[in-house]
Scaffold this motif. Structure first.
Motif, PDB file in Angstrom:
ATOM      1  N   VAL A  43       0.832  -1.203   0.000  1.00  0.00           N
ATOM      2  CA  VAL A  43       0.000   0.000   0.000  1.00  0.00           C
ATOM      3  C   VAL A  43       0.867   1.254   0.000  1.00  0.00           C
ATOM      4  O   VAL A  43       0.619   2.201  -0.768  1.00  0.00           O
ATOM      5  CB  VAL A  43      -0.943  -0.005   1.221  1.00  0.00           C
ATOM      6  CG1 VAL A  43      -1.612   1.367   1.388  1.00  0.00           C
ATOM      7  CG2 VAL A  43      -1.997  -1.089   1.070  1.00  0.00           C
ATOM      8  N   TYR A  44       1.897   1.279   0.853  1.00  0.00           N
ATOM      9  CA  TYR A  44       2.776   2.450   0.904  1.00  0.00           C
ATOM     10  C   TYR A  44       3.442   2.696  -0.453  1.00  0.00           C
ATOM     11  O   TYR A  44       3.527   3.837  -0.922  1.00  0.00           O
ATOM     12  CB  TYR A  44       3.856   2.253   1.978  1.00  0.00           C
ATOM     13  CG  TYR A  44       3.360   2.414   3.398  1.00  0.00           C
ATOM     14  CD1 TYR A  44       2.366   3.330   3.722  1.00  0.00           C
ATOM     15  CD2 TYR A  44       3.900   1.646   4.429  1.00  0.00           C
ATOM     16  CE1 TYR A  44       1.911   3.480   5.018  1.00  0.00           C
ATOM     17  CE2 TYR A  44       3.461   1.793   5.745  1.00  0.00           C
ATOM     18  CZ  TYR A  44       2.461   2.710   6.029  1.00  0.00           C
ATOM     19  OH  TYR A  44       2.026   2.862   7.315  1.00  0.00           O
ATOM     20  N   THR A  57       2.394   1.737  -3.444  1.00  0.00           N
ATOM     21  CA  THR A  57       1.389   2.144  -4.430  1.00  0.00           C
ATOM     22  C   THR A  57       0.985   3.607  -4.246  1.00  0.00           C
ATOM     23  O   THR A  57       0.761   4.334  -5.220  1.00  0.00           O
ATOM     24  CB  THR A  57       0.144   1.241  -4.315  1.00  0.00           C
ATOM     25  OG1 THR A  57       0.534  -0.121  -4.522  1.00  0.00           O
ATOM     26  CG2 THR A  57      -0.911   1.630  -5.340  1.00  0.00           C
ATOM     27  N   CYS A  58       0.919   4.036  -2.971  1.00  0.00           N
ATOM     28  CA  CYS A  58       0.501   5.411  -2.669  1.00  0.00           C
ATOM     29  C   CYS A  58       1.669   6.389  -2.664  1.00  0.00           C
ATOM     30  O   CYS A  58       1.479   7.597  -2.418  1.00  0.00           O
ATOM     31  CB  CYS A  58      -0.207   5.453  -1.316  1.00  0.00           C
ATOM     32  SG  CYS A  58      -1.756   4.513  -1.272  1.00  0.00           S
ATOM     33  N   ALA A  95       4.172   6.532  -0.552  1.00  0.00           N
ATOM     34  CA  ALA A  95       4.603   6.927   0.797  1.00  0.00           C
ATOM     35  C   ALA A  95       6.047   6.497   1.014  1.00  0.00           C
ATOM     36  O   ALA A  95       6.396   5.342   0.755  1.00  0.00           O
ATOM     37  CB  ALA A  95       3.708   6.273   1.840  1.00  0.00           C
ATOM     38  N   LEU A 100       0.434  11.388   5.306  1.00  0.00           N
ATOM     39  CA  LEU A 100      -0.006   9.989   5.379  1.00  0.00           C
ATOM     40  C   LEU A 100      -1.371   9.794   6.020  1.00  0.00           C
ATOM     41  O   LEU A 100      -1.833   8.656   6.129  1.00  0.00           O
ATOM     42  CB  LEU A 100       1.032   9.159   6.144  1.00  0.00           C
ATOM     43  CG  LEU A 100       2.366   8.952   5.427  1.00  0.00           C
ATOM     44  CD1 LEU A 100       3.272   8.056   6.259  1.00  0.00           C
ATOM     45  CD2 LEU A 100       2.151   8.362   4.045  1.00  0.00           C
ATOM     46  N   VAL A 116      -3.722   7.768   3.915  1.00  0.00           N
ATOM     47  CA  VAL A 116      -3.262   6.380   3.793  1.00  0.00           C
ATOM     48  C   VAL A 116      -3.598   5.601   5.058  1.00  0.00           C
ATOM     49  O   VAL A 116      -4.095   4.468   4.999  1.00  0.00           O
ATOM     50  CB  VAL A 116      -1.743   6.325   3.518  1.00  0.00           C
ATOM     51  CG1 VAL A 116      -1.260   4.879   3.484  1.00  0.00           C
ATOM     52  CG2 VAL A 116      -1.418   7.025   2.211  1.00  0.00           C
TER      53      VAL A 116
END
Length: 331
Positions: A29-30, A32-33, A35, A110, A113
């Motif tokens: 997830v990090y 993809t986003c 982060a 963040l 997220v």
């Protein structure tokens, strides 16, 4: 899953697998986003974000990790330019961890997220997710009140002091009759049709026709079993002898064998035999010590494909050696 079948014995392994799964999901997830952090950094960074500069010891206590683990992670975060170490102005002997401007900038974006992680986790896990969080909180509290090592060692001491007992069959023990015998059959041979029948319905195939079943129990744990089958008037078969191989050195096999022989005598039986396999050498030696004599050929009409040994009990032939110090392999 195999680990789930091990219950409490695999608790750490199952939690490790879940931890790795959640870490991997968060990292994906990090990435993809966009982060610029890793999932394993989160507890330290979030604590510093909320509490400001603090010591490694305070962080370790707050997030439940060792001082060494937090210190090593802090070194990595310092190299990444996200965290800095500085002297405590109030106590020059102490160093503090604090977020750098780069770290604060990275965390400041963040919020969406983290909200998505929280909501997505609950959407994926459903009601089980809330139950898991509650169970984790209860588990953490229980471990604080009574350290698990102390509890385990106390149970071990109780088992070491417990007396091995031989008990007769009761319906509540039926599953153990199947479990203990299935273990050695699957390890050394296979479960034959006759085994499925006897293990699946001991009342019909053992007790109903006039047989008996015994269990070895230690501190409430069932660790062995054997059966005395009523073959015909005065004739009995020793069968379904199985001892958990992780409980060696307790003499459970010999105690079970002696109980079956004593029951045979109590019933004034005239013949007691068993069938086994030549691969099970430890068990065969125990049978010989108890008075079973090897016959020159297999038993006519044997029910078992695996049977290549036929032994008949002859009390005068018993060597009456001291009880074996090792639990036998099943026979």
């Amino acid at each position: 899953m195999y680990l789930s079948s091990l219950g409490e014995l695999a608790l750490g392994s199952r939690l490790k697998a879940l931890s790795d799964h959640f870490y991997g999901a968060a990292d994906e997830v990090y990435r993809t986003c966009g982060a610029p952090i890793e999932s394993r950094w989160f507890p330290v960074l979030r604590y510093l974000w909320e509490n400001g500069a603090t010591t490694v010891s305070d962080v370790a206590t707050a997030i439940g990790q060792t001082h060494s683990a937090v210190s090593q992670l802090a070194d990595k975060l310092v190299r990444a330019g996200i965290v800095k170490r500085r002297r405590d102005a109030g106590d020059g002997r102490r160093s503090l961890l604090d977020l750098t401007p780069k770290g604060r900038h990275a965390l400041a974006s963040l919020g969406p997220v983290w909200v998505a992680v929280r909501r997505g986790a609950m959407a994926s896990l459903g009601e089980d997710g809330a139950a898991l969080l509650a169970a984790l909180a209860a588990c953490e509290q229980a471990l604080q009140q009574r350290p698990i090592v102390d509890a385990i060692l106390a149970e071990h001491a109780a088992l070491k002091a417990a007396v091995l007992e031989i008990v007769p069959y009761e319906p509540a023990l039926k599953a153990h009759f199947h479990r203990l015998n299935a273990a050695w059959l699957e390890r050394y041979f296979r479960i034959e049709d006759i085994d499925h029948a006897v293990l699946g319905d001991p009342q019909r195939y053992v007790l109903g026709p006039g047989g008996a079943i015994f269990f070895a129990r230690l501190g409430g744990e069932v660790i062995g079993t054997c059966a005395l089958l009523h073959e015909s008037p005065g004739v009995y078969e020793l069968s379904k002898m199985g001892v958990d191989e992780t409980f060696r050195g307790l003499g459970a096999g010999r105690r079970l064998l002696d109980a079956a022989i004593a029951e045979f005598h109590r019933r004034k039986g005239r013949e007691l035999f068993l069938e086994s396999n030549s691969r099970l050498k430890t068990a065969l030696r125990m049978y010989e010590q108890a008075g079973f004599v090897m016959q020159p050929s297999t038993r006519p009409g044997s029910h078992y494909e695996r049977a290549d040994v036929y032994m008949v009990y002859q009390p005068a032939a018993s060597k009456r050696a001291p009880a074996a110090r090792k639990a036998p392999k099943p026979g």
